[in-house]
Design a protein around this motif. Structure first.
Motif, PDB file in Angstrom:
ATOM      1  N   GLU A  13     -63.032  45.919 -66.392  1.00 42.03           N
ATOM      2  CA  GLU A  13     -63.043  47.000 -65.419  1.00 42.03           C
ATOM      3  C   GLU A  13     -62.857  46.458 -64.009  1.00 42.03           C
ATOM      4  OE1 GLU A  13     -65.943  50.765 -64.696  1.00 42.03           O
ATOM      5  OE2 GLU A  13     -66.807  48.789 -64.283  1.00 42.03           O
ATOM      6  N   PHE A  14     -63.560  45.409 -63.679  1.00 43.93           N
ATOM      7  CA  PHE A  14     -63.456  44.829 -62.344  1.00 43.93           C
ATOM      8  C   PHE A  14     -62.050  44.297 -62.088  1.00 43.93           C
ATOM      9  CE2 PHE A  14     -63.725  40.872 -59.792  1.00 43.93           C
ATOM     10  CZ  PHE A  14     -64.037  41.453 -58.569  1.00 43.93           C
ATOM     11  N   GLY A  15     -61.478  43.599 -63.058  1.00 48.24           N
ATOM     12  CA  GLY A  15     -60.140  43.048 -62.886  1.00 48.24           C
ATOM     13  C   GLY A  15     -59.092  44.125 -62.671  1.00 48.24           C
ATOM     14  N   PHE A  16     -59.155  45.196 -63.450  1.00 51.87           N
ATOM     15  CA  PHE A  16     -58.179  46.275 -63.289  1.00 51.87           C
ATOM     16  C   PHE A  16     -58.394  47.039 -61.987  1.00 51.87           C
ATOM     17  CE2 PHE A  16     -57.789  46.082 -68.062  1.00 51.87           C
ATOM     18  CZ  PHE A  16     -56.470  45.648 -68.045  1.00 51.87           C
ATOM     19  N   LEU A  17     -59.652  47.171 -61.563  1.00 54.33           N
ATOM     20  CA  LEU A  17     -59.908  47.827 -60.279  1.00 54.33           C
ATOM     21  C   LEU A  17     -59.336  47.020 -59.119  1.00 54.33           C
ATOM     22  CD1 LEU A  17     -63.562  49.178 -60.657  1.00 54.33           C
ATOM     23  CD2 LEU A  17     -61.447  50.491 -60.602  1.00 54.33           C
ATOM     24  N   VAL A  18     -59.488  45.704 -59.187  1.00 56.38           N
ATOM     25  CA  VAL A  18     -58.928  44.846 -58.133  1.00 56.38           C
ATOM     26  C   VAL A  18     -57.407  44.934 -58.132  1.00 56.38           C
ATOM     27  CG1 VAL A  18     -58.656  42.463 -57.379  1.00 56.38           C
ATOM     28  CG2 VAL A  18     -60.902  43.291 -58.090  1.00 56.38           C
ATOM     29  N   LEU A  19     -56.801  44.902 -59.323  1.00 53.41           N
ATOM     30  CA  LEU A  19     -55.340  45.024 -59.409  1.00 53.41           C
ATOM     31  C   LEU A  19     -54.869  46.366 -58.864  1.00 53.41           C
ATOM     32  CD1 LEU A  19     -52.576  44.017 -60.353  1.00 53.41           C
ATOM     33  CD2 LEU A  19     -53.103  44.932 -62.629  1.00 53.41           C
ATOM     34  N   GLY A  20     -55.579  47.427 -59.233  1.00 58.81           N
ATOM     35  CA  GLY A  20     -55.212  48.743 -58.718  1.00 58.81           C
ATOM     36  C   GLY A  20     -55.365  48.846 -57.213  1.00 58.81           C
ATOM     37  N   ALA A  21     -56.466  48.296 -56.686  1.00 63.98           N
ATOM     38  CA  ALA A  21     -56.682  48.336 -55.239  1.00 63.98           C
ATOM     39  C   ALA A  21     -55.618  47.541 -54.499  1.00 63.98           C
ATOM     40  CB  ALA A  21     -58.076  47.797 -54.912  1.00 63.98           C
ATOM     41  N   LEU A  22     -55.234  46.379 -55.045  1.00 66.47           N
ATOM     42  CA  LEU A  22     -54.202  45.562 -54.409  1.00 66.47           C
ATOM     43  C   LEU A  22     -52.851  46.273 -54.437  1.00 66.47           C
ATOM     44  CD1 LEU A  22     -53.352  42.868 -53.147  1.00 66.47           C
ATOM     45  CD2 LEU A  22     -52.998  41.969 -55.453  1.00 66.47           C
ATOM     46  N   SER A  23     -52.509  46.868 -55.572  1.00 68.16           N
ATOM     47  CA  SER A  23     -51.222  47.555 -55.693  1.00 68.16           C
ATOM     48  C   SER A  23     -51.153  48.756 -54.761  1.00 68.16           C
ATOM     49  CB  SER A  23     -50.998  47.997 -57.144  1.00 68.16           C
ATOM     50  OG  SER A  23     -51.004  46.896 -58.023  1.00 68.16           O
ATOM     51  N   LEU A  24     -52.209  49.565 -54.738  1.00 64.75           N
ATOM     52  CA  LEU A  24     -52.200  50.740 -53.882  1.00 64.75           C
ATOM     53  C   LEU A  24     -52.263  50.369 -52.404  1.00 64.75           C
ATOM     54  CD1 LEU A  24     -54.374  53.424 -55.703  1.00 64.75           C
ATOM     55  CD2 LEU A  24     -51.912  53.109 -55.694  1.00 64.75           C
ATOM     56  N   SER A  25     -52.905  49.250 -52.087  1.00 66.14           N
ATOM     57  CA  SER A  25     -52.922  48.803 -50.692  1.00 66.14           C
ATOM     58  C   SER A  25     -51.520  48.457 -50.229  1.00 66.14           C
ATOM     59  CB  SER A  25     -53.843  47.592 -50.544  1.00 66.14           C
ATOM     60  OG  SER A  25     -55.185  47.923 -50.845  1.00 66.14           O
ATOM     61  N   ILE A  26     -50.782  47.735 -51.065  1.00 65.47           N
ATOM     62  CA  ILE A  26     -49.405  47.390 -50.709  1.00 65.47           C
ATOM     63  C   ILE A  26     -48.552  48.644 -50.598  1.00 65.47           C
ATOM     64  CG2 ILE A  26     -47.333  46.177 -51.479  1.00 65.47           C
ATOM     65  CD1 ILE A  26     -49.154  44.135 -52.830  1.00 65.47           C
ATOM     66  N   ALA A  27     -48.690  49.562 -51.572  1.00 64.81           N
ATOM     67  CA  ALA A  27     -47.921  50.802 -51.542  1.00 64.81           C
ATOM     68  C   ALA A  27     -48.262  51.641 -50.310  1.00 64.81           C
ATOM     69  CB  ALA A  27     -48.183  51.606 -52.809  1.00 64.81           C
ATOM     70  N   SER A  28     -49.536  51.710 -49.949  1.00 68.18           N
ATOM     71  CA  SER A  28     -49.947  52.499 -48.788  1.00 68.18           C
ATOM     72  C   SER A  28     -49.439  51.881 -47.493  1.00 68.18           C
ATOM     73  CB  SER A  28     -51.470  52.627 -48.757  1.00 68.18           C
ATOM     74  OG  SER A  28     -51.948  53.302 -49.905  1.00 68.18           O
ATOM     75  N   ILE A  29     -49.422  50.563 -47.434  1.00 68.68           N
ATOM     76  CA  ILE A  29     -48.884  49.890 -46.236  1.00 68.68           C
ATOM     77  C   ILE A  29     -47.398  50.190 -46.098  1.00 68.68           C
ATOM     78  CG2 ILE A  29     -48.363  47.642 -45.228  1.00 68.68           C
ATOM     79  CD1 ILE A  29     -51.006  46.640 -46.403  1.00 68.68           C
ATOM     80  N   ILE A  30     -46.660  50.113 -47.215  1.00 64.94           N
ATOM     81  CA  ILE A  30     -45.229  50.431 -47.169  1.00 64.94           C
ATOM     82  C   ILE A  30     -45.024  51.880 -46.748  1.00 64.94           C
ATOM     83  CG2 ILE A  30     -43.121  50.631 -48.540  1.00 64.94           C
ATOM     84  CD1 ILE A  30     -44.119  48.333 -50.256  1.00 64.94           C
ATOM     85  N   ALA A  31     -45.823  52.799 -47.322  1.00 61.01           N
ATOM     86  CA  ALA A  31     -45.708  54.212 -46.952  1.00 61.01           C
ATOM     87  C   ALA A  31     -45.997  54.429 -45.478  1.00 61.01           C
ATOM     88  CB  ALA A  31     -46.655  55.047 -47.809  1.00 61.01           C
ATOM     89  N   THR A  32     -46.950  53.688 -44.930  1.00 62.11           N
ATOM     90  CA  THR A  32     -47.274  53.817 -43.507  1.00 62.11           C
ATOM     91  C   THR A  32     -46.137  53.302 -42.637  1.00 62.11           C
ATOM     92  OG1 THR A  32     -49.624  53.547 -44.036  1.00 62.11           O
ATOM     93  CG2 THR A  32     -48.971  53.236 -41.746  1.00 62.11           C
TER      94      THR A  32
END
Length: 252
Positions: A164-183
Protein backbone atom coordinates in the motif's frame (compact mmCIF):
# COMPACT_ATOMS: atom_id res chain seq x y z
CA UNK A 1 -13.97 -6.43 13.27
CA UNK A 2 -12.95 -3.09 14.73
CA UNK A 3 -11.09 -0.76 12.38
CA UNK A 4 -8.45 1.69 13.51
CA UNK A 5 -9.03 5.08 11.88
CA UNK A 6 -5.29 5.72 11.69
CA UNK A 7 -4.73 2.50 9.78
CA UNK A 8 -7.48 3.11 7.20
CA UNK A 9 -6.83 6.84 6.80
CA UNK A 10 -4.40 6.29 3.87
CA UNK A 11 -7.06 4.24 2.09
CA UNK A 12 -9.65 6.98 2.62
CA UNK A 13 -7.40 9.64 1.11
CA UNK A 14 -6.47 7.28 -1.73
CA UNK A 15 -10.12 6.60 -2.56
CA UNK A 16 -10.99 10.31 -2.74
CA UNK A 17 -7.88 10.97 -4.86
CA UNK A 18 -8.86 8.06 -7.10
CA UNK A 19 -12.27 9.63 -7.80
CA UNK A 20 -10.78 13.07 -8.45
CA UNK A 21 -8.13 11.67 -10.80
CA UNK A 22 -10.75 9.74 -12.76
CA UNK A 23 -12.69 12.99 -13.13
CA UNK A 24 -9.56 14.66 -14.50
CA UNK A 25 -9.00 11.81 -16.96
CA UNK A 26 -12.53 11.29 -18.25
CA UNK A 27 -13.79 14.88 -18.29
CA UNK A 28 -14.90 15.81 -21.78
CA UNK A 29 -14.90 12.26 -23.15
CA UNK A 30 -18.66 12.58 -23.61
CA UNK A 31 -20.87 15.56 -24.28
CA UNK A 32 -21.50 17.59 -21.11
CA UNK A 33 -19.54 15.09 -18.99
CA UNK A 34 -17.99 17.24 -16.25
CA UNK A 35 -18.32 20.33 -18.42
CA UNK A 36 -16.24 23.22 -17.16
CA UNK A 37 -13.39 21.04 -15.91
CA UNK A 38 -11.29 21.34 -19.06
CA UNK A 39 -7.54 21.77 -19.04
CA UNK A 40 -7.87 24.89 -21.18
CA UNK A 41 -10.43 26.57 -23.41
CA UNK A 42 -9.43 27.85 -26.85
CA UNK A 43 -11.50 30.62 -28.41
CA UNK A 44 -11.56 30.74 -32.20
CA UNK A 45 -10.88 33.66 -34.59
CA UNK A 46 -14.64 34.18 -34.87
CA UNK A 47 -14.68 35.87 -31.50
CA UNK A 48 -13.39 36.01 -27.96
CA UNK A 49 -14.43 34.71 -24.59
CA UNK A 50 -16.67 37.72 -23.99
CA UNK A 51 -18.47 37.50 -27.33
CA UNK A 52 -21.74 35.67 -27.96
CA UNK A 53 -22.56 33.32 -30.82
CA UNK A 54 -18.85 32.43 -31.52
CA UNK A 55 -16.97 29.05 -31.30
CA UNK A 56 -14.73 27.55 -28.59
CA UNK A 57 -12.79 24.33 -28.04
CA UNK A 58 -12.43 22.87 -24.56
CA UNK A 59 -9.28 20.76 -24.41
CA UNK A 60 -9.14 17.81 -22.02
CA UNK A 61 -6.59 15.09 -21.31
CA UNK A 62 -8.03 12.43 -23.63
CA UNK A 63 -10.36 14.43 -25.89
CA UNK A 64 -11.68 17.82 -26.85
CA UNK A 65 -15.16 19.29 -27.11
CA UNK A 66 -16.49 21.94 -29.45
CA UNK A 67 -19.26 24.39 -28.77
CA UNK A 68 -20.64 27.89 -29.13
CA UNK A 69 -21.63 30.73 -26.85
CA UNK A 70 -25.31 31.53 -26.71
CA UNK A 71 -27.05 34.50 -25.12
CA UNK A 72 -28.98 33.61 -21.99
CA UNK A 73 -31.82 36.06 -22.64
CA UNK A 74 -32.52 38.40 -25.57
CA UNK A 75 -30.90 41.76 -24.97
CA UNK A 76 -28.74 40.52 -22.09
CA UNK A 77 -24.95 40.70 -22.08
CA UNK A 78 -24.41 37.31 -20.47
CA UNK A 79 -23.71 34.15 -22.45
CA UNK A 80 -23.64 30.43 -21.75
CA UNK A 81 -21.49 27.67 -23.17
CA UNK A 82 -23.28 25.21 -25.40
CA UNK A 83 -21.23 22.07 -26.07
CA UNK A 84 -22.25 20.57 -29.40
CA UNK A 85 -19.94 17.56 -29.75
CA UNK A 86 -16.84 15.87 -28.37
CA UNK A 87 -14.08 13.91 -30.07
CA UNK A 88 -13.37 10.23 -29.56
CA UNK A 89 -11.43 9.28 -26.44
CA UNK A 90 -7.71 8.54 -26.93
CA UNK A 91 -5.18 7.56 -24.28
CA UNK A 92 -2.33 9.50 -25.92
CA UNK A 93 -4.37 12.46 -27.07
CA UNK A 94 -2.92 15.73 -28.29
CA UNK A 95 -5.13 18.54 -29.55
CA UNK A 96 -4.61 19.65 -33.15
CA UNK A 97 -6.52 22.91 -33.68
CA UNK A 98 -6.11 22.79 -37.47
CA UNK A 99 -7.81 19.40 -37.76
CA UNK A 100 -10.54 20.42 -35.34
CA UNK A 101 -11.06 23.66 -37.27
CA UNK A 102 -11.35 21.87 -40.62
CA UNK A 103 -13.85 19.34 -39.24
CA UNK A 104 -16.09 22.12 -37.98
CA UNK A 105 -18.45 23.57 -40.63
CA UNK A 106 -19.86 26.41 -38.53
CA UNK A 107 -17.14 28.91 -39.41
CA UNK A 108 -17.02 30.87 -42.62
CA UNK A 109 -14.96 29.67 -45.59
CA UNK A 110 -12.82 32.79 -45.63
CA UNK A 111 -11.54 32.27 -42.10
CA UNK A 112 -8.22 30.48 -41.67
CA UNK A 113 -6.73 29.05 -38.54
CA UNK A 114 -3.50 30.86 -37.54
CA UNK A 115 -0.55 28.57 -38.23
CA UNK A 116 1.49 29.84 -35.28
CA UNK A 117 -1.12 28.54 -32.82
CA UNK A 118 -1.03 25.11 -34.47
CA UNK A 119 2.76 25.16 -34.17
CA UNK A 120 2.44 25.90 -30.45
CA UNK A 121 0.18 22.89 -29.91
CA UNK A 122 2.45 20.73 -32.07
CA UNK A 123 5.45 21.69 -29.94
CA UNK A 124 3.60 20.73 -26.76
CA UNK A 125 2.14 17.45 -28.04
CA UNK A 126 4.76 15.27 -26.30
CA UNK A 127 4.27 17.25 -23.10
CA UNK A 128 0.51 16.71 -23.08
CA UNK A 129 0.89 13.02 -23.91
CA UNK A 130 3.42 12.49 -21.13
CA UNK A 131 0.99 14.21 -18.76
CA UNK A 132 -1.71 11.73 -19.78
CA UNK A 133 0.69 8.83 -19.14
CA UNK A 134 1.42 10.16 -15.65
CA UNK A 135 -2.30 10.37 -14.88
CA UNK A 136 -2.83 6.80 -16.08
CA UNK A 137 0.08 5.53 -13.98
CA UNK A 138 -1.30 7.45 -11.01
CA UNK A 139 -4.78 5.95 -11.38
CA UNK A 140 -3.32 2.45 -11.67
CA UNK A 141 -1.09 2.91 -8.63
CA UNK A 142 -3.98 4.21 -6.51
CA UNK A 143 -6.12 1.29 -7.63
CA UNK A 144 -3.47 -1.23 -6.59
CA UNK A 145 -3.09 0.53 -3.24
CA UNK A 146 -6.84 0.23 -2.62
CA UNK A 147 -6.77 -3.44 -3.61
CA UNK A 148 -3.91 -4.06 -1.19
CA UNK A 149 -5.93 -2.44 1.59
CA UNK A 150 -9.02 -4.54 0.82
CA UNK A 151 -6.96 -7.74 0.78
CA UNK A 152 -5.38 -6.84 4.11
CA UNK A 153 -8.85 -6.31 5.62
CA UNK A 154 -10.14 -9.62 4.29
CA UNK A 155 -7.05 -11.64 5.21
CA UNK A 156 -6.25 -10.05 8.54
CA UNK A 157 -3.20 -12.23 9.10
CA UNK A 158 -1.55 -11.05 5.89
CA UNK A 159 0.12 -7.65 6.06
CA UNK A 160 0.08 -5.58 2.86
CA UNK A 161 1.17 -2.29 4.38
CA UNK A 162 4.38 -2.10 2.36
CA UNK A 163 2.50 -2.69 -0.89
CA UNK A 164 0.00 0.00 0.00
CA UNK A 165 2.75 2.44 0.90
CA UNK A 166 4.73 1.73 -2.27
CA UNK A 167 1.73 2.23 -4.55
CA UNK A 168 0.72 5.40 -2.70
CA UNK A 169 4.20 6.84 -3.19
CA UNK A 170 4.15 5.90 -6.88
CA UNK A 171 0.72 7.45 -7.29
CA UNK A 172 1.73 10.63 -5.47
CA UNK A 173 4.89 10.95 -7.59
CA UNK A 174 3.01 10.38 -10.85
CA UNK A 175 0.22 12.82 -10.01
CA UNK A 176 2.74 15.41 -8.82
CA UNK A 177 4.50 15.30 -12.17
CA UNK A 178 1.18 15.40 -14.04
CA UNK A 179 -0.07 18.33 -11.93
CA UNK A 180 3.15 20.26 -12.50
CA UNK A 181 2.83 19.74 -16.26
CA UNK A 182 -0.83 20.81 -16.12
CA UNK A 183 0.16 23.94 -14.21
CA UNK A 184 2.85 24.81 -16.76
CA UNK A 185 0.31 24.35 -19.56
CA UNK A 186 -2.25 26.43 -17.67
CA UNK A 187 0.01 29.43 -17.18
CA UNK A 188 2.97 29.34 -19.56
CA UNK A 189 1.32 27.67 -22.55
CA UNK A 190 -1.91 29.67 -22.27
CA UNK A 191 0.12 32.88 -22.06
CA UNK A 192 2.02 31.80 -25.18
CA UNK A 193 -1.21 31.21 -27.08
CA UNK A 194 -2.60 34.57 -26.02
CA UNK A 195 0.60 36.30 -27.12
CA UNK A 196 0.73 34.60 -30.52
CA UNK A 197 -3.01 34.87 -31.10
CA UNK A 198 -3.34 38.53 -30.26
CA UNK A 199 -3.33 39.63 -33.90
CA UNK A 200 -5.65 36.88 -35.15
CA UNK A 201 -8.28 37.15 -32.40
CA UNK A 202 -7.40 33.77 -30.88
CA UNK A 203 -7.30 33.49 -27.09
CA UNK A 204 -7.14 30.83 -24.44
CA UNK A 205 -8.05 30.43 -20.78
CA UNK A 206 -6.88 27.77 -18.36
CA UNK A 207 -9.29 25.66 -16.33
CA UNK A 208 -9.10 26.60 -12.67
CA UNK A 209 -11.45 23.75 -11.69
CA UNK A 210 -9.17 21.21 -13.34
CA UNK A 211 -6.15 22.58 -11.51
CA UNK A 212 -8.07 22.44 -8.25
CA UNK A 213 -8.99 18.79 -8.77
CA UNK A 214 -5.54 17.62 -9.84
CA UNK A 215 -3.72 19.35 -6.99
CA UNK A 216 -6.33 18.21 -4.49
CA UNK A 217 -5.79 14.58 -5.53
CA UNK A 218 -2.03 15.08 -5.36
CA UNK A 219 -2.24 16.57 -1.89
CA UNK A 220 -4.47 13.77 -0.65
CA UNK A 221 -2.02 11.14 -1.90
CA UNK A 222 0.91 12.93 -0.29
CA UNK A 223 -0.93 13.02 3.03
CA UNK A 224 -1.95 9.39 2.63
CA UNK A 225 1.64 8.37 1.86
CA UNK A 226 2.92 10.12 4.98
CA UNK A 227 0.21 8.50 7.06
CA UNK A 228 1.02 5.06 5.61
CA UNK A 229 4.72 5.62 6.34
CA UNK A 230 3.91 6.46 9.96
CA UNK A 231 1.71 3.38 10.29
CA UNK A 232 4.43 1.06 8.98
CA UNK A 233 7.73 2.50 10.12
CA UNK A 234 6.74 4.39 13.28
CA UNK A 235 3.69 2.78 14.83
CA UNK A 236 4.50 -0.67 13.42
CA UNK A 237 7.94 -0.75 15.02
CA UNK A 238 6.85 0.37 18.45
CA UNK A 239 7.10 -2.42 21.02
CA UNK A 240 3.81 -3.91 22.04
CA UNK A 241 2.50 -3.74 25.57
CA UNK A 242 4.44 -5.80 28.09
CA UNK A 243 2.68 -9.00 29.14
CA UNK A 244 0.98 -8.88 32.48
CA UNK A 245 3.03 -10.50 35.26
CA UNK A 246 1.85 -13.92 36.28
CA UNK A 247 0.36 -14.21 39.72
CA UNK A 248 2.68 -15.80 42.21
CA UNK A 249 1.68 -19.26 43.07
CA UNK A 250 0.09 -19.41 46.43
CA UNK A 251 1.52 -21.48 49.18
CA UNK A 252 5.20 -21.00 48.28
Amino acid sequence: MKLDLKSVFPAITAFIAFILTLCCLFAGTQKNLLDGTDLLTLYTPQGSANSTGHDFYSVHIMSYCHGTFETIEPGSEGSARNVTECSDRKLLFSFNPTEAWLEDISHGPNLEWPRVISDDFHAFRLTTRSMAVMYIIGVGAIGFALVARVVSLIASRVQHGLFEFGFLVLGALSLSIASIIATVIAFEFVALINAHGDGSNVSAKYGDRFLGMTWASTGLLLVGSISSFINIFVRGMQPGPAPAPKDEEEGD
